[in-house]
Design a protein around this motif. Structure first.
Motif, short mmCIF file in Angstrom:
data_model
loop_
_atom_site.label_atom_id
_atom_site.label_comp_id
_atom_site.label_asym_id
_atom_site.label_seq_id
_atom_site.Cartn_x
_atom_site.Cartn_y
_atom_site.Cartn_z
N SER A 1 0.83 -1.20 0.00
CA SER A 1 0.00 0.00 0.00
C SER A 1 0.86 1.26 0.00
O SER A 1 2.07 1.20 0.21
CB SER A 1 -0.92 0.01 1.22
N GLU B 1 -4.26 6.25 3.27
CA GLU B 1 -3.79 4.92 2.86
C GLU B 1 -4.52 4.49 1.59
O GLU B 1 -5.74 4.61 1.49
CB GLU B 1 -4.04 3.89 3.96
N VAL C 1 -4.66 1.15 -0.95
CA VAL C 1 -4.25 -0.23 -1.24
C VAL C 1 -3.74 -0.28 -2.68
O VAL C 1 -4.28 0.40 -3.56
CB VAL C 1 -5.45 -1.17 -1.02
#
Lengths: 140, 150
Positions: free
Chosen positions: A100, A126, A128
């Motif tokens: 990530s 964040e 992925v």
């Protein structure tokens, strides 16, 4: 130097979703400061959360693929809100291939504008690997 | 993502210097005289004279931090620490902080997101990890705690 530590213990709470559309990548190449530099333009997207919604009107990510296999990412995204207010979301972090991208993010906004509060807090994002969605948490 | 405690840092600070850039925009400069840090698997000292904190302080109580200094671990590794952060506080709390008075650390928001440059080897995880820091300013220095983002 034996004072007690009485400051708050920080935590993360869900705040925003930033969905990003990426344009064509421009690769600078291997540079003297270590790694391969590339430019990843943002061509659009959407921003939502905490009662706010906006359109991503530009920005970019600047990547440095370092020799240790980690990519340093410097991000800058411009968001236009329904009332015309504009904010810049910016920061930097790390992308680990196959895992990530994580970014430490701040906002800039007009001090007398409707989204001035965004600039008073720090955030983490964040994404992925393979997703276009950057999930942003507020650091409390 | 969640936060796991990584290290605590205790610093003694030199006098605060000011650069008045323009009306309402003041850059502070506070150099670190000495300090120590400790956490799971890491401990050492701040290299004296290697840097400090350079906050942008606004009269309304908001501020942005930029800091840079060098850590030296007990086993001799040097690690560059650079940090940005944000502070938001009522004006009277900022005034007390700037005057060097003791202030309840719960009365203001102050969070940092430092980044590190560490040598290959046992500390290289610092090079790919995000951190969140919280600071407590005291009349004689500062205590910081840092959590790693996992």
């Amino acid at each position: 130097m034996d004072l007690a530590f009485t400051a708050p213990t920080p935590d993360l709470v869900p705040a925003f979703d930033l969905v990003l559309e990426h344009g064509s990548v421009a690769i600078v190449g291997a540079i003297a400061t270590g790694g391969v530099r590339s430019h990843h333009p943002i061509t659009g997207g959407s921003f939502s959360g905490e009662g706010l919604s906006g359109t991503v009107t530009g920005g970019s990510e600047t990547w440095l693929d370092r020799a240790d296999g980690v990519t340093m990412v410097e991000a800058s995204y411009y968001i236009t809100f329904a009332d015309g207010a504009v904010a810049r979301c910016f920061g930097q972090g790390y992308r680990t291939a196959g895992a990530s991208t994580r970014l430490a993010l701040l906002f800039e906004a007009a001090e007398d504008g409707s989204v001035a509060g965004l600039a008073t807090r720090a955030f983490l994002g964040e994404r992925v690997e393979g997703s276009t969605r950057l999930v942003i948490s507020r650091i409390v | 993502m969640h936060l796991v405690f990584a290290l605590e840092m205790r610093l003694s600070l030199g006098p605060r210097r000011h650069i008045h850039l323009a009306r309402g925009y003041t850059r502070g400069a506070v150099l670190i005289e000495e300090g120590r840090f400790e956490g799971p698997g890491i401990a050492g000292r701040i290299v004296p004279g290697s840097g400090g904190d350079f906050p942008m302080v606004r009269p309304d109580g908001s501020g942005r931090f930029e800091s840079q200094y060098l850590l030296e671990t007990e086993d001799g590794a040097h690690i560059l620490k650079r940090s940005t952060g944000v502070r938001h506080a009522p004006p009277e709390v900022v005034a007390a902080l700037l005057a060097g008075e003791e202030v309840d650390p719960q009365s203001y928001y102050m969070r940092m997101t430092p980044r590190f440059e560490a040598p290959e080897g046992r500390y290289e995880w610092l090079n790919r990890t995000l951190f969140v820091g919280v600071g407590q300013r005291n009349p004689t220095g500062s205590i910081f705690r840092f959590w790693k983002v996992v």
